[in-house]
Scaffold this motif. Structure first.
Motif, PDB file in Angstrom:
ATOM      1  N   LEU A   1      30.012  43.277  34.489  1.00  0.00           N
ATOM      2  CA  LEU A   1      29.971  44.563  35.194  1.00  0.00           C
ATOM      3  C   LEU A   1      30.586  44.444  36.579  1.00  0.00           C
ATOM      4  O   LEU A   1      31.346  45.295  37.011  1.00  0.00           O
ATOM      5  CB  LEU A   1      28.522  45.027  35.364  1.00  0.00           C
ATOM      6  CG  LEU A   1      27.845  45.783  34.251  1.00  0.00           C
ATOM      7  CD1 LEU A   1      26.476  46.241  34.717  1.00  0.00           C
ATOM      8  CD2 LEU A   1      28.670  46.979  33.823  1.00  0.00           C
TER       9      LEU A   1
ATOM     10  N   GLN B   1      42.524  43.706  44.685  1.00  0.00           N
ATOM     11  CA  GLN B   1      42.920  42.853  43.561  1.00  0.00           C
ATOM     12  C   GLN B   1      44.058  43.437  42.743  1.00  0.00           C
ATOM     13  O   GLN B   1      44.163  43.167  41.556  1.00  0.00           O
ATOM     14  CB  GLN B   1      41.750  42.608  42.608  1.00  0.00           C
ATOM     15  CG  GLN B   1      40.414  43.109  43.025  1.00  0.00           C
ATOM     16  CD  GLN B   1      39.551  43.424  41.823  1.00  0.00           C
ATOM     17  OE1 GLN B   1      39.672  44.459  41.192  1.00  0.00           O
ATOM     18  NE2 GLN B   1      38.663  42.506  41.497  1.00  0.00           N
TER      19      GLN B   1
ATOM     20  N   ARG C   1      27.620  50.024  42.713  1.00  0.00           N
ATOM     21  CA  ARG C   1      28.027  50.052  44.123  1.00  0.00           C
ATOM     22  C   ARG C   1      26.991  50.696  45.019  1.00  0.00           C
ATOM     23  O   ARG C   1      26.846  50.304  46.170  1.00  0.00           O
ATOM     24  CB  ARG C   1      29.350  50.810  44.265  1.00  0.00           C
ATOM     25  CG  ARG C   1      30.526  50.042  43.726  1.00  0.00           C
ATOM     26  CD  ARG C   1      31.812  50.667  44.181  1.00  0.00           C
ATOM     27  NE  ARG C   1      32.017  51.957  43.556  1.00  0.00           N
ATOM     28  CZ  ARG C   1      33.148  52.331  42.965  1.00  0.00           C
ATOM     29  NH1 ARG C   1      34.157  51.504  42.894  1.00  0.00           N
ATOM     30  NH2 ARG C   1      33.278  53.518  42.443  1.00  0.00           N
TER      31      ARG C   1
ATOM     32  N   ALA D   1      34.333  44.010  36.445  1.00  0.00           N
ATOM     33  CA  ALA D   1      35.064  45.164  35.917  1.00  0.00           C
ATOM     34  C   ALA D   1      35.315  46.214  36.988  1.00  0.00           C
ATOM     35  O   ALA D   1      36.095  47.123  36.798  1.00  0.00           O
ATOM     36  CB  ALA D   1      34.301  45.782  34.749  1.00  0.00           C
ATOM     37  N   MET D   2      34.621  46.101  38.137  1.00  0.00           N
ATOM     38  CA  MET D   2      34.774  47.112  39.180  1.00  0.00           C
ATOM     39  C   MET D   2      36.090  46.911  39.923  1.00  0.00           C
ATOM     40  O   MET D   2      36.299  45.856  40.512  1.00  0.00           O
ATOM     41  CB  MET D   2      33.619  47.047  40.168  1.00  0.00           C
ATOM     42  CG  MET D   2      32.341  47.592  39.574  1.00  0.00           C
ATOM     43  SD  MET D   2      31.118  47.952  40.824  1.00  0.00           S
ATOM     44  CE  MET D   2      30.853  46.363  41.550  1.00  0.00           C
ATOM     45  N   PRO D   3      36.967  47.904  39.888  1.00  0.00           N
ATOM     46  CA  PRO D   3      38.243  47.719  40.558  1.00  0.00           C
ATOM     47  C   PRO D   3      38.117  47.891  42.057  1.00  0.00           C
ATOM     48  O   PRO D   3      37.343  48.707  42.535  1.00  0.00           O
ATOM     49  CB  PRO D   3      39.109  48.835  39.970  1.00  0.00           C
ATOM     50  CG  PRO D   3      38.143  49.880  39.561  1.00  0.00           C
ATOM     51  CD  PRO D   3      36.825  49.213  39.283  1.00  0.00           C
ATOM     52  N   THR D   4      38.860  47.106  42.828  1.00  0.00           N
ATOM     53  CA  THR D   4      38.966  47.334  44.268  1.00  0.00           C
ATOM     54  C   THR D   4      40.428  47.158  44.622  1.00  0.00           C
ATOM     55  O   THR D   4      41.164  46.509  43.889  1.00  0.00           O
ATOM     56  CB  THR D   4      38.140  46.330  45.089  1.00  0.00           C
ATOM     57  OG1 THR D   4      38.495  45.030  44.651  1.00  0.00           O
ATOM     58  CG2 THR D   4      36.665  46.544  44.934  1.00  0.00           C
ATOM     59  N   PHE D   5      40.820  47.715  45.747  1.00  0.00           N
ATOM     60  CA  PHE D   5      42.250  47.719  46.006  1.00  0.00           C
ATOM     61  C   PHE D   5      42.771  46.352  46.407  1.00  0.00           C
ATOM     62  O   PHE D   5      43.948  46.104  46.409  1.00  0.00           O
ATOM     63  CB  PHE D   5      42.611  48.806  47.023  1.00  0.00           C
ATOM     64  CG  PHE D   5      42.388  48.412  48.448  1.00  0.00           C
ATOM     65  CD1 PHE D   5      43.445  47.893  49.177  1.00  0.00           C
ATOM     66  CD2 PHE D   5      41.149  48.563  49.045  1.00  0.00           C
ATOM     67  CE1 PHE D   5      43.249  47.536  50.505  1.00  0.00           C
ATOM     68  CE2 PHE D   5      40.963  48.213  50.354  1.00  0.00           C
ATOM     69  CZ  PHE D   5      42.010  47.687  51.095  1.00  0.00           C
TER      70      PHE D   5
ATOM     71  N   PRO E   1      44.659  41.422  36.449  1.00  0.00           N
ATOM     72  CA  PRO E   1      43.971  42.246  35.450  1.00  0.00           C
ATOM     73  C   PRO E   1      42.459  42.218  35.679  1.00  0.00           C
ATOM     74  O   PRO E   1      41.902  41.212  36.119  1.00  0.00           O
ATOM     75  CB  PRO E   1      44.340  41.592  34.119  1.00  0.00           C
ATOM     76  CG  PRO E   1      44.997  40.308  34.434  1.00  0.00           C
ATOM     77  CD  PRO E   1      45.383  40.292  35.871  1.00  0.00           C
ATOM     78  N   LEU E   2      41.819  43.335  35.397  1.00  0.00           N
ATOM     79  CA  LEU E   2      40.373  43.407  35.539  1.00  0.00           C
ATOM     80  C   LEU E   2      39.733  42.780  34.316  1.00  0.00           C
ATOM     81  O   LEU E   2      40.298  42.788  33.227  1.00  0.00           O
ATOM     82  CB  LEU E   2      39.942  44.872  35.614  1.00  0.00           C
ATOM     83  CG  LEU E   2      40.410  45.671  36.812  1.00  0.00           C
ATOM     84  CD1 LEU E   2      40.185  47.144  36.565  1.00  0.00           C
ATOM     85  CD2 LEU E   2      39.650  45.226  38.040  1.00  0.00           C
ATOM     86  N   THR E   3      38.528  42.251  34.500  1.00  0.00           N
ATOM     87  CA  THR E   3      37.809  41.723  33.363  1.00  0.00           C
ATOM     88  C   THR E   3      37.115  42.887  32.679  1.00  0.00           C
ATOM     89  O   THR E   3      36.316  43.575  33.295  1.00  0.00           O
ATOM     90  CB  THR E   3      36.719  40.743  33.843  1.00  0.00           C
ATOM     91  OG1 THR E   3      37.275  39.998  34.918  1.00  0.00           O
ATOM     92  CG2 THR E   3      36.280  39.834  32.745  1.00  0.00           C
ATOM     93  N   SER E   4      37.448  43.133  31.441  1.00  0.00           N
ATOM     94  CA  SER E   4      36.730  44.195  30.744  1.00  0.00           C
ATOM     95  C   SER E   4      35.796  43.544  29.739  1.00  0.00           C
ATOM     96  O   SER E   4      35.975  42.397  29.352  1.00  0.00           O
ATOM     97  CB  SER E   4      37.692  45.133  30.052  1.00  0.00           C
ATOM     98  OG  SER E   4      38.413  44.439  29.074  1.00  0.00           O
TER      99      SER E   4
END
Lengths: 304, 315
Positions: free
Chosen positions: A236, A245, A198, A239-243, A249-252
């Motif tokens: 990468l 979404q 970021r 995988a970064m969370p934002t409000f 589910p996040l991609t790990s």
């Protein structure tokens, strides 16, 4: 024997800021230490490759010559500012030392210049702060002192190894702005090492993604953020969370970074790659660049 | 209400006089109130030293608040009898930040998970082994891992074990203190997915404490923003993070996106007594009124409240 770096190529022009991004254990800091000839030897040593600085071959340099380069021509800012400063000297003394040793300034001139530097890095009441010890200052203030020290001799290259990781986010933004301003003024090149994608978007000219000791993707910030081609870079970013979404589910990225002791003859990311094919497990992809300098090390890069 | 926190204040003595009587205090938390309903995820966000971890520790009873009350299921935890406390305790669990120091290095994972089950007398002894197996699989590890010791796991895996240990008590509320901040971003994503799933499937409420506004925004439905011991803004995530009203929240949001910020300086020490707004010395909108007037909450919209008298001028 373990291999932390597996053939890393980096090129940095005058005045450019290059971000080296990767997760823990990918070899970011070892890259920085290699550039400065500061690898703890033993156990580590540079086994292959070479480093050139301003067309000078650095490999044959004696330790004495290195000392003239480090701090003078190449400045460095480490991750933990409180631990990188000497606790028994005042911060003023520590900034002065660099000026006296490298530039041969007299005590009076060095003192004056120190105050200027402390003002430049945005410290209030520089006279008072110069007389204080590191433990009397906050983390953000110590990092400003570190930056003052690093730029004291107007180096041509500044290496910043996770300069803001130990700091709070609001302070982090201030420190990055400061670094950015300082480099703009003096045409200093910066190698910014970080795990945080970021922070690189607004402050850098080029981004290099490192994985398991290899460069897997390189490009301009927009190439990386908008048109990532390597599955690791894509992972990468996803995988970064934002409000925005929530609920999705996040991609790990499953699995873990390979150990330096693994012998890797195929693609280093094959074991964790969601798009892995037969070929990826057998052969090693080469790093291929397009004309605009956006390069990727993958047999099946995403084309958008 | 599952959890109610009413105006809690926590002070720590930092200086002691001749006979060990405290002479100076550090006020880590100064009058924080909030509720959490069953199954709700509330995020508590702030920078280091703002008192967010202290709030978390007061909530599970690891610290006793100096002033104010913490109510579990409507019962004041300071007034519970030891038995009542133990029974209720099971339902309020904590997951710690550092997965390396929060597990006993000499305990096998099986024993780590069996202990809370035995203490609270859950399951018949013959069923416990099966229960532990189910737990470890639920957090995405395999039953083979039960025989291992903590050092054999990576940071992300250890954090899963920490979550399994909290789950072993079948809690209704988990206080998660920076559960992902020591993890790499790719691993962090899998832990957040696990937490989201547990919340959905088992209706466990969370108090999710973090310094990362984006993480909090992703996982929570409601968010509290703390600064120097007080809550400066609270509301639903879509309200607070879309158009934050408090200058501090605005700064935090900008910084979390990697943008430049307008604030100067750093947070004051909690040992200092601030007469007015705690953010006064850094705020780009500060006026003299801010320096000497305590800020009360002003309602923006329903549950959305902000502790800044100028909020409508700076939105």
């Amino acid at each position: 024997m373990g291999k932390v770096l597996r053939g890393v190529d980096l090129a940095l022009e005058e005045g450019q800021t290059l971000a080296l991004v990767g997760e823990s254990g990918c070899g970011k800091s070892v890259t920085a230490l290699s550039v400065l000839n500061l690898l703890p030897q033993p156990p580590m040593s540079k086994t292959a490759g070479r480093i050139r600085f301003e067309e000078r071959e650095m490999d044959g340099l004696s330790e004495l010559d290195w000392r003239r380069v480090r701090g003078k021509e190449i400045g460095i800012v480490f991750q933990d500012p409180v631990a990188s400063l000497n606790p028994v000297f005042t911060v003023g003394d520590q900034v002065e030392e660099a000026l006296k040793v490298h530039l041969g300034l007299t005590v009076a001139v060095a003192k004056k210049r120190t105050l200027e530097l402390l003002t430049q890095v945005g410290l209030p009441e520089p006279e008072r702060i110069a007389g204080q010890y590191p433990h009397q200052l906050s983390g953000g203030m110590c990092q400003r002192v570190m930056i003052a020290m690093a730029v004291a001799c107007e180096p041509k290259l500044l290496i910043a190894d996770e300069p803001t990781t130990a700091l709070d986010v609001t302070v982090q933004a201030q420190i990055l702005d400061l670094l950015f301003q300082m480099t703009q003024k003096s045409k200093m090149a910066v190698l910014l090492i970080t795990h945080d994608l970021r922070i690189v978007r607004n402050h850098t000219d080029r981004v290099v993604i490192l994985y398991a000791g290899e460069v897997v993707e390189e490009g301009m910030p927009d190439d990386i953020f908008l048109h990532a081609q390597h599955p690791y870079t894509e992972g990468l970013l996803a995988a970064m969370p934002t409000f925005g979404q929530q609920g999705k589910p996040l991609t790990s990225i499953e699995g873990a970074v390979p150990s330096p002791f693994d012998t890797l003859t195929a693609c280093v990311f094959a074991d964790r790659c969601p798009k892995v094919q037969e070929k990826c497990r057998k052969e090693k992809p080469l790093f291929e660049s397009e004309k605009n300098g956006h390069g990727v090390r993958c047999f099946y890069p995403s084309k958008k | 209400m599952l959890l109610s926190v009413e105006k809690i204040t926590k002070e720590f003595p930092i200086q002691k006089g001749l006979f060990g009587t405290p002479t100076a205090y550090l006020r880590a938390v100064a009058g924080v109130s909030f509720d959490i309903e069953a199954g709700e995820v509330v995020g508590l966000v702030g920078e280091s030293g703002c008192g967010k971890s202290t709030v978390g520790r007061c909530v599970v009873g690891l610290h006793q608040a100096t002033d104010g009350r913490v109510l579990w299921d409507g019962k004041d935890i300071a007034k519970l009898s030891p038995e009542e406390r133990r029974t209720l305790r099971r339902r309020f669990q904590m997951v710690f930040q550092n997965p390396f120091s929060s597990l006993n290095p000499r305990q096998k994972i099986e024993d780590v998970l069996l202990e809370p089950i035995a203490v609270h007398g859950l399951f018949r002894p013959s069923e416990r082994a099966a229960a532990v197996q189910e737990l470890i699989e639920q957090v995405g590890l395999s039953s083979k891992d039960l025989q291992k010791y903590p050092h054999e796991f990576s940071g992300g895996q250890r954090q899963r074990i920490g979550i399994a240990r909290a789950l072993a008590c079948q809690p209704d509320l988990m206080v998660l203190d920076e559960p992902v901040s020591s993890l790499d971003v790719s691993v962090q994503a899998s832990i957040l997915n696990l937490l989201t799933k547990l919340n959905r499937d088992r209706k466990i409420g969370y108090l999710f404490i973090s310094h990362d506004l984006q993480v909090v925004g992703y996982i929570s439905t409601r968010v509290l923003v703390m600064y120097l011991g007080v809550v400066v803004e609270e509301g639903r995530v879509d309200q607070v993070l879309k158009s934050p009203r408090h200058p501090y929240t605005q700064t935090l949001l900008k910084a979390s996106l990697g943008a430049s910020v307008a604030v100067k300086g750093e947070q004051l020490s909690p040992a200092q007594v601030v007469p007015g707004c705690a953010f006064y010395n850094r705020c780009p909108h500060a006026e003299s009124r801010c320096s000497n007037e305590k800020q009360d909450f002003q309602e923006v919209d329903g549950v959305w409240r902000v502790a800044c008298w100028k909020w409508h001028k700076i939105g």
